[in-house]
Design a protein around this motif. Structure first.
Motif, PDB file in Angstrom:
ATOM      1  N   VAL A  21      12.469  13.117  11.944  1.00  0.00           N
ATOM      2  CA  VAL A  21      12.466  12.813  10.502  1.00  0.00           C
ATOM      3  C   VAL A  21      11.039  12.852   9.962  1.00  0.00           C
ATOM      4  CG1 VAL A  21      12.905  10.999   8.790  1.00  0.00           C
ATOM      5  CG2 VAL A  21      14.622  11.521  10.526  1.00  0.00           C
ATOM      6  N   PHE A  22      10.122  12.254  10.662  1.00  0.00           N
ATOM      7  CA  PHE A  22       8.716  12.240  10.245  1.00  0.00           C
ATOM      8  C   PHE A  22       8.155  13.663  10.190  1.00  0.00           C
ATOM      9  CE2 PHE A  22       4.169  11.925  11.309  1.00  0.00           C
ATOM     10  CZ  PHE A  22       3.742  11.185  10.215  1.00  0.00           C
ATOM     11  N   PHE A  25       9.561  15.502   7.159  1.00  0.00           N
ATOM     12  CA  PHE A  25       8.926  14.945   5.975  1.00  0.00           C
ATOM     13  C   PHE A  25       7.511  15.519   5.794  1.00  0.00           C
ATOM     14  CE2 PHE A  25       6.363  11.578   3.950  1.00  0.00           C
ATOM     15  CZ  PHE A  25       7.017  11.522   2.715  1.00  0.00           C
ATOM     16  N   ILE A  26       6.724  15.560   6.844  1.00  0.00           N
ATOM     17  CA  ILE A  26       5.361  16.104   6.793  1.00  0.00           C
ATOM     18  C   ILE A  26       5.397  17.590   6.429  1.00  0.00           C
ATOM     19  CG2 ILE A  26       3.330  16.675   8.195  1.00  0.00           C
ATOM     20  CD1 ILE A  26       3.440  13.780   7.343  1.00  0.00           C
ATOM     21  N   VAL A  28       7.688  19.212   4.688  1.00  0.00           N
ATOM     22  CA  VAL A  28       8.051  19.338   3.270  1.00  0.00           C
ATOM     23  C   VAL A  28       6.855  19.024   2.378  1.00  0.00           C
ATOM     24  CG1 VAL A  28       9.468  18.319   1.433  1.00  0.00           C
ATOM     25  CG2 VAL A  28      10.518  18.961   3.613  1.00  0.00           C
ATOM     26  N   ILE A  29       6.128  17.977   2.714  1.00  0.00           N
ATOM     27  CA  ILE A  29       4.950  17.604   1.929  1.00  0.00           C
ATOM     28  C   ILE A  29       3.891  18.703   1.986  1.00  0.00           C
ATOM     29  CG2 ILE A  29       3.011  15.968   1.789  1.00  0.00           C
ATOM     30  CD1 ILE A  29       5.611  14.834   0.724  1.00  0.00           C
TER      31      ILE A  29
END
Length: 168
Positions: A21-22, A25-26, A28-29
């Protein structure tokens, strides 16, 4: 045979799930940031080109703010007029007259320095300055008006007032 899943099996998968998940998320950012950065660079480059072209034209015209030192015409300089695609600056060097033409041709702002009585030059001979779609000069009662169409299709109109009078 049934396999029994115990609490300890889930506890081993939890860190892997959190890491996944992390990581997503990274990613996508970072991808979103890269897109914003590219858009910012493109916008800054466009703004720079617009300002540079406008400032170049204003500076070149104000440098030649003297009586009978400039006129508007078409590239062939056949006849000075109140409107045209070329602004021409005249100057004497060692007793000989020279012209500097500023105009737009084949998608570029161009400048061409020639002997006044020479007609062997073509618009493509001018030095390319920056990309530009179209440029048109005209005079009204008090100003020289520049209608500029930039490479991206946006337009700008500049009004410059001379302290001296140009060629009639």
């Amino acid at each position: 045979m049934k396999t029994k899943i115990t609490r300890t099996d889930f506890s081993k998968l939890a860190p892997l799930f959190l890491f996944t998940v992390f990581s997503v998320f990274i990613a996508v950012i970072l991808l979103g940031g890269a897109k914003v950065y590219r858009a910012q660079i493109t916008r800054d480059r466009t703004d720079y080109d617009h300002r540079t072209i406008s400032q170049y034209l204003v500076t070149r015209i104000h440098q030649n703010d003297a009586a009978d030192a400039w006129f508007i015409s078409d590239f062939d300089l056949s006849e000075p007029s109140d409107s045209g695609s070329t602004i021409c600056f005249a100057e004497m060097i060692d007793g000989e007259k020279y012209y500097t033409r500023i105009y737009c041709h084949e998608g570029y702002l161009r400048e061409l320095f020639t002997v006044a009585d020479s007609s062997v030059f073509a618009p493509a001979d001018g030095q390319q300055i920056l990309p530009l779609e179209n440029l048109f000069f005209r005079r009204d009662s008090q100003n020289i008006v520049l209608d500029i169409t930039f490479e991206d299709g946006t337009s700008q109109t500049l009004y410059l007032t001379f302290r001296s009078e140009g060629a009639e």
